[in-house]
Design a protein around this motif. Structure first.
Motif, PDB file in Angstrom:
ATOM      1  N   ASP A  53       0.815  -1.208   0.000  1.00  0.00           N
ATOM      2  CA  ASP A  53       0.000   0.000   0.000  1.00  0.00           C
ATOM      3  C   ASP A  53       0.856   1.269   0.000  1.00  0.00           C
ATOM      4  OD1 ASP A  53      -2.450  -1.513   2.165  1.00  0.00           O
ATOM      5  OD2 ASP A  53      -2.565  -1.130   0.016  1.00  0.00           O
ATOM      6  N   ALA A  54       1.915   1.275   0.806  1.00  0.00           N
ATOM      7  CA  ALA A  54       2.689   2.494   1.026  1.00  0.00           C
ATOM      8  C   ALA A  54       3.942   2.533   0.166  1.00  0.00           C
ATOM      9  CB  ALA A  54       3.075   2.615   2.504  1.00  0.00           C
ATOM     10  N   MET A  55       4.246   3.710  -0.339  1.00  0.00           N
ATOM     11  CA  MET A  55       5.466   3.922  -1.113  1.00  0.00           C
ATOM     12  C   MET A  55       6.120   5.226  -0.676  1.00  0.00           C
ATOM     13  SD  MET A  55       4.436   2.513  -4.904  1.00  0.00           S
ATOM     14  CE  MET A  55       6.161   2.336  -5.428  1.00  0.00           C
ATOM     15  N   TYR A  56       7.452   5.280  -0.847  1.00  0.00           N
ATOM     16  CA  TYR A  56       8.243   6.385  -0.320  1.00  0.00           C
ATOM     17  C   TYR A  56       9.331   6.769  -1.321  1.00  0.00           C
ATOM     18  CZ  TYR A  56       6.568   3.849   3.837  1.00  0.00           C
ATOM     19  OH  TYR A  56       5.808   3.160   4.756  1.00  0.00           O
ATOM     20  N   TRP A  57       9.737   8.034  -1.263  1.00  0.00           N
ATOM     21  CA  TRP A  57      10.926   8.496  -1.975  1.00  0.00           C
ATOM     22  C   TRP A  57      11.886   9.127  -0.977  1.00  0.00           C
ATOM     23  CZ3 TRP A  57      13.025   7.526  -6.457  1.00  0.00           C
ATOM     24  CH2 TRP A  57      12.221   7.127  -7.532  1.00  0.00           C
TER      25      TRP A  57
ATOM     26  N   ARG B 282      16.944  11.057   3.544  1.00  0.00           N
ATOM     27  CA  ARG B 282      15.970  12.093   3.869  1.00  0.00           C
ATOM     28  C   ARG B 282      14.718  11.883   3.045  1.00  0.00           C
ATOM     29  NH1 ARG B 282      18.960  17.663   3.114  1.00  0.00           N
ATOM     30  NH2 ARG B 282      19.957  16.549   1.390  1.00  0.00           N
ATOM     31  N   LEU B 283      13.568  11.953   3.709  1.00  0.00           N
ATOM     32  CA  LEU B 283      12.282  11.645   3.090  1.00  0.00           C
ATOM     33  C   LEU B 283      11.800  12.815   2.239  1.00  0.00           C
ATOM     34  CD1 LEU B 283       9.929   9.559   2.985  1.00  0.00           C
ATOM     35  CD2 LEU B 283       8.927  10.823   4.908  1.00  0.00           C
ATOM     36  N   ILE B 284      11.451  12.525   0.983  1.00  0.00           N
ATOM     37  CA  ILE B 284      10.961  13.561   0.069  1.00  0.00           C
ATOM     38  C   ILE B 284       9.438  13.570   0.053  1.00  0.00           C
ATOM     39  CG2 ILE B 284      11.025  14.448  -2.290  1.00  0.00           C
ATOM     40  CD1 ILE B 284      13.584  12.825  -2.732  1.00  0.00           C
TER      41      ILE B 284
ATOM     42  N   TYR C 166      18.777   8.654  -5.466  1.00  0.00           N
ATOM     43  CA  TYR C 166      17.372   8.640  -5.088  1.00  0.00           C
ATOM     44  C   TYR C 166      16.892   7.202  -4.913  1.00  0.00           C
ATOM     45  CZ  TYR C 166      17.290  13.577  -6.160  1.00  0.00           C
ATOM     46  OH  TYR C 166      17.543  14.937  -6.141  1.00  0.00           O
ATOM     47  N   LEU C 167      16.272   6.965  -3.783  1.00  0.00           N
ATOM     48  CA  LEU C 167      15.806   5.631  -3.437  1.00  0.00           C
ATOM     49  C   LEU C 167      14.294   5.624  -3.259  1.00  0.00           C
ATOM     50  CD1 LEU C 167      18.584   4.767  -0.880  1.00  0.00           C
ATOM     51  CD2 LEU C 167      18.135   3.503  -2.974  1.00  0.00           C
ATOM     52  N   CYS C 168      13.677   4.646  -3.867  1.00  0.00           N
ATOM     53  CA  CYS C 168      12.247   4.407  -3.712  1.00  0.00           C
ATOM     54  C   CYS C 168      12.071   3.203  -2.787  1.00  0.00           C
ATOM     55  CB  CYS C 168      11.613   4.148  -5.067  1.00  0.00           C
ATOM     56  SG  CYS C 168       9.843   3.827  -5.038  1.00  0.00           S
ATOM     57  N   ALA C 169      11.053   3.223  -1.960  1.00  0.00           N
ATOM     58  CA  ALA C 169      10.794   2.109  -1.050  1.00  0.00           C
ATOM     59  C   ALA C 169       9.289   1.869  -0.955  1.00  0.00           C
ATOM     60  CB  ALA C 169      11.374   2.400   0.333  1.00  0.00           C
TER      61      ALA C 169
END
Lengths: 116, 115
Positions: B30-34, B44-46, B89-92
């Motif tokens: 459900d959740a995604m992050y950059w 650091r969270l974008i 840049y990392l996606c999670a």
């Protein structure tokens, strides 16, 4: 607010010796704590996490971490280091307290170098 | 294979140009992050998204934009307003939005360089 500190930018250890990578945290309640590893030019890989229960958590690749509430620490350990363990290690904390963000806060990372 | 893919691996941006980084996951999370990673500064969270068609700013959202039109996709646009975009840049993603004990799964990253 939640925060995490990794006091060492770099840790050097000889192959076969035990290793410790340090992490301390600050949260308002009981923390959720994580360790991740990053190899050069790669994404992070999950190693282990502490949610509740036994203070000694075992994870991937022979790593373990000990939760110490009184010292607010969650140090990563391995009894016998391998050259292939050389990587960047990140500690992260998430605050389960009401109103706290569920997004984990990451430390600045510690570079582990294992010498042959 | 299940996992998170990011493309391209390397991206070059010219002055004044917007560029878009791709992130796709087939984990049904459900959740995604950059995140942005700079040497010695950790992650650091974008932006992050808990559900389709919804997203929230992180700690360093200025100069970036995102969309979440599909559950499996969370592209990041680096706009010309971002004056120092050179970074990794990392996606999670994680299974459940709002789950404080959730493990994050990371993609392989995109390195953005300015020409």
């Amino acid at each position: 607010a939640q925060s995490v500190a990794q006091p060492e930018d770099q840790v050097n250890v000889a192959e076969g010796n035990p290793l410790t990578v340090k992490c301390t945290y600050s949260v308002s309640g009981n923390p959720y704590l994580f360790w991740y590893v990053q190899y050069p030019n790669r994404g992070l890989q999950f190693l282990l996490k502490y949610i509740t229960g036994d203070n000694l958590v075992k994870g991937s690749y022979g790593f373990e971490a000990e939760f110490n509430k009184s010292q607010t620490s969650f140090h990563l350990k391995k009894p016998s280091a391998l050259v292939s363990d050389s990587a960047l290690y990140f500690c992260a904390v998430s605050d389960p307290a009401t109103g706290g963000s569920y997004i984990p806060t990451f430390g600045r990372g510690t570079s582990l170098i294992v010498h042959p | 294979d299940g996992g998170i893919t990011q493309s391209p691996k390397y991206l070059f941006r010219k002055e004044g140009q917007n560029v878009t980084l791709s992130c796709e996951q087939n984990l049904n999370h459900d959740a995604m992050y950059w995140y942005r990673q700079d040497p010695g500064q950790g992650l650091r969270l974008i932006y992050y998204s808990q559900i389709v068609n919804d997203f929230q700013k992180g700690d360093i959202a200025e100069g970036y934009s995102v969309s979440r039109e599909k559950k499996e996709s969370f592209p990041l646009t680096v706009t010309s307003a971002q004056k120092n975009p050179t970074a990794f840049y990392l996606c999670a993603s994680s299974i459940q939005a709002g789950g404080r004990s959730e493990t994050q799964y990371f993609g392989p990253g995109t390195r953005l360089l300015v020409l």
